[in-house]
Design a protein around this motif. Structure first.
Motif, PDB file in Angstrom:
ATOM      1  N   ASP A 199      99.020 -12.628  70.986  1.00  0.00           N
ATOM      2  CA  ASP A 199     100.326 -12.606  71.633  1.00  0.00           C
ATOM      3  C   ASP A 199     101.192 -11.562  70.935  1.00  0.00           C
ATOM      4  O   ASP A 199     101.336 -11.572  69.712  1.00  0.00           O
ATOM      5  CB  ASP A 199     100.989 -13.988  71.554  1.00  0.00           C
ATOM      6  N   ILE A 200     101.777 -10.670  71.716  1.00  0.00           N
ATOM      7  CA  ILE A 200     102.510  -9.526  71.179  1.00  0.00           C
ATOM      8  C   ILE A 200     103.987  -9.692  71.501  1.00  0.00           C
ATOM      9  O   ILE A 200     104.395  -9.673  72.667  1.00  0.00           O
ATOM     10  CB  ILE A 200     101.982  -8.214  71.789  1.00  0.00           C
TER      11      ILE A 200
ATOM     12  N   ALA B  34     100.388  -9.894  76.111  1.00  0.00           N
ATOM     13  CA  ALA B  34      99.231 -10.624  75.605  1.00  0.00           C
ATOM     14  C   ALA B  34      98.002  -9.731  75.720  1.00  0.00           C
ATOM     15  O   ALA B  34      97.908  -8.885  76.613  1.00  0.00           O
ATOM     16  CB  ALA B  34      99.027 -11.924  76.374  1.00  0.00           C
ATOM     17  N   LEU B  35      97.067  -9.922  74.791  1.00  0.00           N
ATOM     18  CA  LEU B  35      95.806  -9.178  74.812  1.00  0.00           C
ATOM     19  C   LEU B  35      94.670 -10.169  74.669  1.00  0.00           C
ATOM     20  O   LEU B  35      94.596 -10.905  73.680  1.00  0.00           O
ATOM     21  CB  LEU B  35      95.752  -8.152  73.674  1.00  0.00           C
TER      22      LEU B  35
ATOM     23  N   ALA C 222      99.893  -2.796  68.668  1.00  0.00           N
ATOM     24  CA  ALA C 222      98.595  -2.666  69.335  1.00  0.00           C
ATOM     25  C   ALA C 222      97.458  -2.787  68.327  1.00  0.00           C
ATOM     26  O   ALA C 222      96.442  -3.451  68.584  1.00  0.00           O
ATOM     27  CB  ALA C 222      98.529  -1.332  70.072  1.00  0.00           C
ATOM     28  N   GLU C 223      97.622  -2.149  67.168  1.00  0.00           N
ATOM     29  CA  GLU C 223      96.600  -2.223  66.123  1.00  0.00           C
ATOM     30  C   GLU C 223      96.418  -3.660  65.642  1.00  0.00           C
ATOM     31  O   GLU C 223      95.295  -4.136  65.471  1.00  0.00           O
ATOM     32  CB  GLU C 223      96.992  -1.318  64.960  1.00  0.00           C
ATOM     33  N   ALA C 224      97.535  -4.357  65.421  1.00  0.00           N
ATOM     34  CA  ALA C 224      97.463  -5.749  64.960  1.00  0.00           C
ATOM     35  C   ALA C 224      96.817  -6.639  66.018  1.00  0.00           C
ATOM     36  O   ALA C 224      96.035  -7.543  65.691  1.00  0.00           O
ATOM     37  CB  ALA C 224      98.869  -6.250  64.622  1.00  0.00           C
TER      38      ALA C 224
ATOM     39  N   ALA D 245      97.856  -3.003  77.385  1.00  0.00           N
ATOM     40  CA  ALA D 245      98.543  -4.286  77.231  1.00  0.00           C
ATOM     41  C   ALA D 245     100.043  -4.196  77.035  1.00  0.00           C
ATOM     42  O   ALA D 245     100.772  -5.126  77.386  1.00  0.00           O
ATOM     43  CB  ALA D 245      97.933  -5.047  76.052  1.00  0.00           C
ATOM     44  N   ILE D 246     100.525  -3.092  76.464  1.00  0.00           N
ATOM     45  CA  ILE D 246     101.946  -3.018  76.095  1.00  0.00           C
ATOM     46  C   ILE D 246     102.745  -2.082  76.989  1.00  0.00           C
ATOM     47  O   ILE D 246     103.776  -2.460  77.545  1.00  0.00           O
ATOM     48  CB  ILE D 246     102.080  -2.580  74.611  1.00  0.00           C
ATOM     49  N   LEU D 247     102.272  -0.875  77.147  1.00  0.00           N
ATOM     50  CA  LEU D 247     103.089   0.142  77.825  1.00  0.00           C
ATOM     51  C   LEU D 247     103.325  -0.108  79.305  1.00  0.00           C
ATOM     52  O   LEU D 247     104.327   0.396  79.847  1.00  0.00           O
ATOM     53  CB  LEU D 247     102.492   1.528  77.585  1.00  0.00           C
ATOM     54  N   PRO D 248     102.474  -0.879  80.025  1.00  0.00           N
ATOM     55  CA  PRO D 248     102.868  -1.223  81.406  1.00  0.00           C
ATOM     56  C   PRO D 248     104.218  -1.937  81.476  1.00  0.00           C
ATOM     57  O   PRO D 248     104.944  -1.804  82.465  1.00  0.00           O
ATOM     58  CB  PRO D 248     101.714  -2.121  81.876  1.00  0.00           C
ATOM     59  N   LEU D 249     104.566  -2.686  80.419  1.00  0.00           N
ATOM     60  CA  LEU D 249     105.870  -3.350  80.382  1.00  0.00           C
ATOM     61  C   LEU D 249     107.004  -2.374  80.094  1.00  0.00           C
ATOM     62  O   LEU D 249     108.181  -2.720  80.234  1.00  0.00           O
ATOM     63  CB  LEU D 249     105.866  -4.451  79.327  1.00  0.00           C
TER      64      LEU D 249
END
Length: 440
Positions: A342-343, A355-356, A328-330, A251-255
């Protein structure tokens, strides 16, 4: 089953010369005896019986010749989140059984410290808190350990236990025993059992997922030798921090450029090693060395979109790795509680968000969930029992708070009662009970 957090009565604790320590990947606790058959968890931070297994080293407010100041637990995490200059260490238990344990890591200001010394320092902090509660020095201890520190490698597994024992001896423990963490959880459950039962203990923590099949009952709880009641123990080195890693990668690292492509015509996928390190607690700090920073800076031409490389460099140069993994943990926890997470990645770039969703989270961790479920079923098979023979599935460990995981672990044992222990304290309570019977 929950552990009270009020102070241990001095009259009961005074004279105790032993303790039990649950040194966990994510959280830790320490138990002291109260009388002949009971234990109590020490209030280790803010009146609570557990604290995050985290250390923060900082030179802020220190003279150049002084040693770095160390903060522990929630205070360590708060210092990092608030932007204090320093170095955060989490998941230290994960280095046991690896070559990293004797290696040094940079803690800032040109200083380094060995991972084994980080472990010892954290154990010393726990021991100091317990000694203040007990009213005297503690020299004997029972330490919990996972069924396997390292999967399918008995030599490295033995090295891991030896390293933990060496860290405990370095802080003044001279008589050290070990007990499997899921067996300790079974002893905690047994303290309330009213009849003899076969229990499958599922201890799913931050670093390992451990199972044991144990016979418990009111007539058995006073026995010191319980070897005949332990039919099987099994585990896999997969748990909460692995879920966090997969979710960050998904969810995060692709960005930040993970799995992005290079310029045409070849359009090769950019190297992934840096992203895997960013998503692994005990490897994040390796990205901050001058050599790695220079290496990553030289990879700009590998990216078709220079913006993604720029974001990666911001993460590394601003040392945001732990912050991203915490996000990611949250997000994992928020999705487990229902809905979408929403991250906000404002630290990387203003307005950058991820977003996850629940399907995305479950897809990211599905393979790991299945391996954990399979390990539980295998434990029962190793015990020579069938799923229908299990009376109770006892869930403990921080990761059992994830409802999809807990549901899938229990599913093969439809006739069993599913009981949730204290996710963070059951193992410490059980280790304490074992210590009373062994050392008291």
């Amino acid at each position: 089953m929950s552990a009270p957090s009020s102070p241990l009565p001095r009259s009961a604790a005074h004279g105790a010369r032993f303790c039990a320590i649950d040194f966990g990947t994510s959280n830790s606790a320490i138990a002291l005896p109260v009388g002949e058959q009971r234990v109590r968890l020490v209030a280790v931070e803010d009146g609570l019986p557990t604290m995050p297994t985290a250390v923060f080293y900082t030179m802020e407010g220190q003279a150049p010749h002084e040693d770095p100041r160390r903060l522990y637990g929630r205070a360590a995490l708060a210092a990092y989140v608030e932007g204090m200059e320093g170095r955060l260490m989490r998941s230290m238990k994960s280095v046991l059984g690896s070559s990293l344990v004797e290696q040094s890591t940079d803690i800032g200001d040109g200083r380094g410290v060995k991972f084994i010394d980080i472990l010892s320092g954290y154990l010393r902090h726990l021991k100091t808190l317990a000694e203040a509660e007990a009213g005297g020095p503690l020299t004997r201890a029972v330490l919990g350990r996972p069924v396997f520190f390292v999967d399918d490698d008995p030599e490295r597994d033995a090295q891991a236990q030896n390293a933990l024992e060496a860290a405990a001896r370095a802080v003044g423990f001279t008589d050290i025993s070990f007990q499997f963490e899921p067996i300790a959880a079974a002893l905690d459950y047994e303290s309330t059992a009213t009849r003899e039962q076969w229990v499958l203990v599922a201890d799913i923590g931050g670093g390992t997922s451990d199972f044991s099949v144990v016979r418990v009952g009111p007539e058995r709880r006073a026995r010191l030798d319980r070897s005949g009641d332990i039919l099987a123990s099994h585990g896999v080195h997969i748990a909460g921090t692995d879920f966090d890693r997969h979710i960050e990668l998904s969810a995060i690292l692709p960005l930040i450029g993970y799995k992005s492509l290079g310029p045409p015509p070849a359009q090769r996928e950019v190297p992934s090693r840096a992203y895997f390190d960013l998503a692994t607690w005990h490897l994040i700090n390796t990205l901050y060395s001058p050599q790695r920073v220079m290496e990553l800076r030289g990879m700009k031409s590998f990216y078709a979109d220079p913006l993604l490389h720029g974001r990666l460099m911001t993460v590394v140069q601003e040392r945001l790795g732990h912050a991203l993994l915490s996000e990611a943990e949250a997000a994992k926890i928020a999705v487990a509680e229902g809905g979408q997470a929403d991250i906000d990645l404002w630290q990387v770039e203003r307005g950058l968000k991820a977003a996850l969703t629940e399907p995305q989270a479950l897809g990211a961790v599905d393979a790991d969930l299945q391996r954990i479920v399979d390990a539980g079923v295998e434990t029962v098979r190793m015990a020579g029992l069938k799923p229908a023979d299990i009376d109770v599935v006892y869930l403990t460990g921080g990761s059992t708070g994830l409802l999809p995981l807990a549901t899938r672990i229990a599913a093969p044992f439809a006739q069993a009662s599913v009981i949730r222990g204290d996710r963070l304290a059951s193992v410490a309570q059980g280790l304490g009970l074992h210590a009373v019977r062994l050392l008291g």
